[in-house]
Scaffold this active site. Structure first.
Site, PDB file in Angstrom:
ATOM      1  N   ASP A 192      -6.154 -31.060 -54.009  1.00 48.41           N
ATOM      2  CA  ASP A 192      -6.124 -29.709 -54.580  1.00 48.41           C
ATOM      3  C   ASP A 192      -7.077 -29.760 -55.767  1.00 48.41           C
ATOM      4  O   ASP A 192      -6.823 -30.450 -56.745  1.00 48.41           O
ATOM      5  CB  ASP A 192      -4.682 -29.405 -55.021  1.00 48.41           C
ATOM      6  CG  ASP A 192      -4.545 -28.082 -55.781  1.00 48.41           C
ATOM      7  OD1 ASP A 192      -5.578 -27.472 -56.133  1.00 48.41           O
ATOM      8  OD2 ASP A 192      -3.387 -27.680 -56.019  1.00 48.41           O
ATOM      9  N   TYR A 201       3.461 -34.191 -65.122  1.00 44.50           N
ATOM     10  CA  TYR A 201       3.456 -33.238 -64.010  1.00 44.50           C
ATOM     11  C   TYR A 201       2.045 -32.871 -63.587  1.00 44.50           C
ATOM     12  O   TYR A 201       1.231 -32.460 -64.389  1.00 44.50           O
ATOM     13  CB  TYR A 201       4.188 -31.940 -64.372  1.00 44.50           C
ATOM     14  CG  TYR A 201       4.076 -30.940 -63.253  1.00 44.50           C
ATOM     15  CD1 TYR A 201       4.783 -31.153 -62.077  1.00 44.50           C
ATOM     16  CD2 TYR A 201       3.229 -29.850 -63.331  1.00 44.50           C
ATOM     17  CE1 TYR A 201       4.660 -30.285 -61.014  1.00 44.50           C
ATOM     18  CE2 TYR A 201       3.105 -28.967 -62.264  1.00 44.50           C
ATOM     19  CZ  TYR A 201       3.829 -29.194 -61.114  1.00 44.50           C
ATOM     20  OH  TYR A 201       3.701 -28.339 -60.054  1.00 44.50           O
ATOM     21  N   LYS A 261       3.306 -31.559 -56.779  1.00 44.69           N
ATOM     22  CA  LYS A 261       3.779 -32.488 -55.759  1.00 44.69           C
ATOM     23  C   LYS A 261       2.558 -32.969 -54.974  1.00 44.69           C
ATOM     24  O   LYS A 261       1.491 -32.369 -55.057  1.00 44.69           O
ATOM     25  CB  LYS A 261       4.736 -31.769 -54.809  1.00 44.69           C
ATOM     26  CG  LYS A 261       6.087 -31.475 -55.419  1.00 44.69           C
ATOM     27  CD  LYS A 261       7.118 -32.526 -55.018  1.00 44.69           C
ATOM     28  CE  LYS A 261       8.497 -32.196 -55.515  1.00 44.69           C
ATOM     29  NZ  LYS A 261       9.058 -33.206 -56.394  1.00 44.69           N
TER      30      LYS A 261
HETATM   31  P1  13P Z   1       0.639 -27.330 -55.710  1.00 48.89           P
HETATM   32  O1  13P Z   1       1.290 -28.704 -55.815  1.00 48.89           O
HETATM   33  O2  13P Z   1       0.423 -26.916 -54.295  1.00 48.89           O
HETATM   34  O3  13P Z   1      -0.588 -27.240 -56.559  1.00 48.89           O
HETATM   35  O4  13P Z   1       1.711 -26.279 -56.278  1.00 48.89           O
HETATM   36  C1  13P Z   1       2.105 -26.399 -57.602  1.00 48.89           C
HETATM   37  C2  13P Z   1       3.099 -25.384 -58.049  1.00 48.89           C
HETATM   38  O5  13P Z   1       3.558 -25.499 -59.160  1.00 48.89           O
HETATM   39  C3  13P Z   1       3.526 -24.284 -57.166  1.00 48.89           C
HETATM   40  O6  13P Z   1       4.460 -23.426 -57.805  1.00 48.89           O
HETATM   41 MG    MG Z   2      -0.865 -27.744 -52.883  1.00 51.49          MG
HETATM   42 MG    MG Z   3      -2.250 -26.228 -56.851  1.00 52.37          MG
END
Ligand code: 13P
Ligand code: MG
Ligand code: MG
Ligand code: 13P
Length: 364
Positions: free
Chosen positions: A13, A227, A230
């Protein structure tokens, strides 16, 4: 026998459009232009699921090859530059460092790679998910390779009847253990039923030792210690001729299971199977979703993709996922919709506890 082919799926990402929902088409074009004409590759396919760019590559350089990893790293850097100029959301989110160190693993992007001799016919499926974590594949992998109620071939195909070996990783203690199924099923479930910590990395055919599936298992937040979202995971699965049939590989997704992720990486929700046209998580930044693209390889050429979850036979799964999402959302900030404290990517607990320190009174 044909030569060995490596299939690499490397994802990151590097900036969302809009918010965390999708990838801007110009970033996908940039990625294609970076890979196009590379003498290292036999073929490539660039796609996305949600806000993650997925680079699907074939080559003969083997797994963990420095030049291949460098090419993908430079591709993500170029996309990040563009994402920054376009002020896309969270530009460079998954890149933990500025300098390439020889292997992209541990630097942020997710990596699933396998090297094999291409069979007479080589049907493969690339699974890609957004708003969840690597353990999301545990349940469907178990169903594909160990559950005879899902995979008829485990019972009726002599080429599969002896079962499969599962390489399971402990993401916290950096250990691995191999389970031979069906004998070890009960022992294995003790671990893979806790997908936030134990992940099925790869599955091997027990008779031939051939690799059948592999997934990305890094946990960025464990590496970074803060953080950063994910680790939206990918998985490669080879099908047919002694491996589960294509339909057996897709079948587990007909009943959406609960995974961790969704809003702020801190909620439990159903994994909704969707086609490419619908892989932009929207409601409460979700629900989490998975896409499955199929390719027939021919000397490493990626013939495809087939967009499997676009099929109307997955409409019911989407409907069920929406019902589960509707139900869970009503719980708002309560567990089990909100993840257990240990699993949350975001928490205000330290600040709030500090603020309320003087109001807590010890009970005698
Ligand atoms: P991603 O891990 O897909 O970037 O999403 C992060 C998020 O906080 C979605 O609410
Ligand atoms: Mg993502
Ligand atoms: Mg994202
Ligand atoms: P194979 O053994 O050729 O994979 O055939 C199984 C099948 O496709 C049944 O659906």
């Amino acid at each position: 026998m044909s030569k060995k082919i490596t299939l690499s799926v490397i994802k990151a990402d590097v900036g969302g459009y809009v918010g965390h929902s999708s990838v801007h088409p110009e970033l996908l074009e940039k990625a294609r232009s970076m890979l196009s004409g590379s003498p290292l590759l036999i073929d490539y396919h660039v796609t996305h699921v949600g806000d993650d760019i997925n680079l699907i590559l074939t080559h003969e350089a083997g797994c963990d090859n420095e030049e291949i990893h460098k090419l993908t790293w430079e591709t993500f850097l170029a996309c990040t530059d563009l994402a920054k100029r376009m002020k896309l959301y969270g530009a460079g989110q998954d890149l933990l460092s500025d300098a390439f160190s020889g292997n992209i693993k541990g630097m942020g992007p997710g990596v699933a790679e396998m090297e094999f001799e291409e069979r007479k016919s080589e049907p493969v499926v690339i699974f890609m998910a957004d708003k969840t974590e690597p353990g999301a594949w545990n349940f469907p992998s178990y169903k594909m390779f160990a559950d005879p109620f899902n995979t008829a071939g485990l019972v009726i195909d002599p080429k599969m009847h002896n079962g499969f070996n599962f390489d399971v990783r402990d993401l916290v203690k950096h250990r691995k253990v191999v389970f031979s199924c069906p004998e070890d099923i009960y022992d294995m479930l003790v671990f893979i039923g806790a997908p936030g910590r134990f992940c099925i990395k790869s599955v091997y055919h027990r008779d031939t030792g051939e690799i059948c599936s592999t997934s990305s298992t890094q946990r960025l937040n464990l590496m970074a210690g803060r953080y950063i979202g994910k680790d939206d995971p990918v998985m490669i699965v080879r099908t047919q001729s002694g491996f589960p049939a294509l339909g057996e590989v897709l079948e587990p997704f007909a009943n959406p299971h609960l995974v961790s992720g969704w809003m702020r990486g801190s909620h439990s929700g159903p994994l909704m199977p969707v086609g490419l046209d619908n892989n932009n998580p929207t409601r409460f930044d979700g629900p989490p979703r998975a896409t499955a693209l199929g390719f027939q390889l021919a000397e490493g050429k990626l013939q495809g993709p087939q967009d499997f979850f676009k099929d109307p036979s997955y409409d019911k799964a989407r409907e069920t996922a929406n019902e589960i999402a509707q139900y869970l959302r009503r719980l708002g900030p309560f567990e089990p919709h909100r993840l257990h404290l240990d699993e949350m990517e975001y928490t205000s607990m330290p600040e709030v506890s500090e603020k309320l320190k003087s109001r807590f009174v010890d009970l005698l």
